[in-house]
Design a protein around this motif. Sequence first.
Motif, short mmCIF file in Angstrom:
data_model
loop_
_atom_site.label_atom_id
_atom_site.label_comp_id
_atom_site.label_asym_id
_atom_site.label_seq_id
_atom_site.Cartn_x
_atom_site.Cartn_y
_atom_site.Cartn_z
N GLU A 20 -2.12 39.67 -10.28
CA GLU A 20 -2.22 39.02 -11.59
C GLU A 20 -1.74 37.57 -11.50
O GLU A 20 -2.38 36.66 -12.05
N LYS A 66 -4.40 33.69 -20.88
CA LYS A 66 -3.88 35.01 -21.22
C LYS A 66 -4.70 36.04 -20.47
O LYS A 66 -5.92 36.07 -20.59
N LEU A 67 -4.01 36.87 -19.69
CA LEU A 67 -4.69 37.91 -18.93
C LEU A 67 -4.91 39.11 -19.85
O LEU A 67 -3.96 39.64 -20.40
N ILE A 68 -6.17 39.48 -20.04
CA ILE A 68 -6.50 40.57 -20.98
C ILE A 68 -6.52 41.93 -20.28
O ILE A 68 -5.85 42.86 -20.70
N LYS A 69 -7.32 42.04 -19.20
CA LYS A 69 -7.41 43.33 -18.50
C LYS A 69 -8.14 43.15 -17.18
O LYS A 69 -8.89 42.19 -17.00
N PRO A 70 -7.96 44.10 -16.24
CA PRO A 70 -8.74 44.06 -15.00
C PRO A 70 -10.22 44.35 -15.29
O PRO A 70 -10.52 45.14 -16.18
N LEU A 71 -11.12 43.70 -14.55
CA LEU A 71 -12.56 43.96 -14.69
C LEU A 71 -13.06 44.86 -13.56
O LEU A 71 -13.51 45.96 -13.81
N TYR A 94 -10.03 40.80 -6.61
CA TYR A 94 -9.66 41.49 -7.85
C TYR A 94 -9.94 40.55 -9.01
O TYR A 94 -9.40 39.44 -9.06
N PHE A 153 -10.16 39.61 -13.17
CA PHE A 153 -9.53 39.88 -14.46
C PHE A 153 -10.26 39.14 -15.57
O PHE A 153 -10.73 38.01 -15.37
N SER A 156 -19.96 43.65 -15.54
CA SER A 156 -18.81 44.49 -15.94
C SER A 156 -18.21 43.97 -17.25
O SER A 156 -17.75 44.75 -18.09
N TYR A 157 -18.21 42.64 -17.44
CA TYR A 157 -17.75 42.06 -18.70
C TYR A 157 -18.67 42.47 -19.85
O TYR A 157 -18.20 42.87 -20.93
N MET A 168 -18.17 45.95 -21.40
CA MET A 168 -16.94 46.25 -22.12
C MET A 168 -17.17 46.39 -23.61
O MET A 168 -17.99 45.75 -24.18
#
Length: 198
Positions: A106, A123-128, A146, A148, A194-195, A198
């Motif tokens: 992260e 701002k880190l929201i979530k892993p993709l 990885y 995000f 992947s985005y 969501m």
Amino acid sequence: MYKVFVNDTPIILTSSQIKENNYPVYILKNSITEEIVHKLKNKKIKGVNLYTPDLEKGWQDFLKTFHIVSAAGGLVLNTKKDILFIYRSKKWDLPKGRIEIGESIEETAIREVEEECGIYDLKLIKPLLTTYHVYFQEGMKLKETYWFLMTSDYDEELVPQLEEGITKVLFKNKEEVVKALKNSYKNIELVYDSYLKM
């Protein structure tokens, strides 16, 4: 399944016996990974299915063939839901970079996006997802990246990291993203897909 790209041509590791493409099928335990990679690199085949009955065990065996380089990056949205892109080596890409010793994935993702784009307030929201591609630099390496989902309301001028070969940093709207992906990498398409899911 796992997808590993060699110059945008896929190695698809699968435990499924249903063939979903026109690529040849090889049995993982009977295959030499280096030979497959070189066939793809030299465009002798357009892709390959590597079959293994136990996907996770097969994947671990496959990884043993490579020196693995770990990286992290971000798909960054602004307040208008535009996506942050960088332009490097005549291709549109998303910001990312290698994980440094003592850093979490992260922390790396945020640091690399900040450094490559001159952007802050991330701002880190979530892993993709995690993507994989093979490259050649002092031997055959596998880069695992990885990704995000991030947001930022930073509205100052963005500054490309020229010493990393980045010449442009831009937020792109949906139409511009579709156009940029035509001059990008398959892994970046996977991140964008992947985005969208969501």
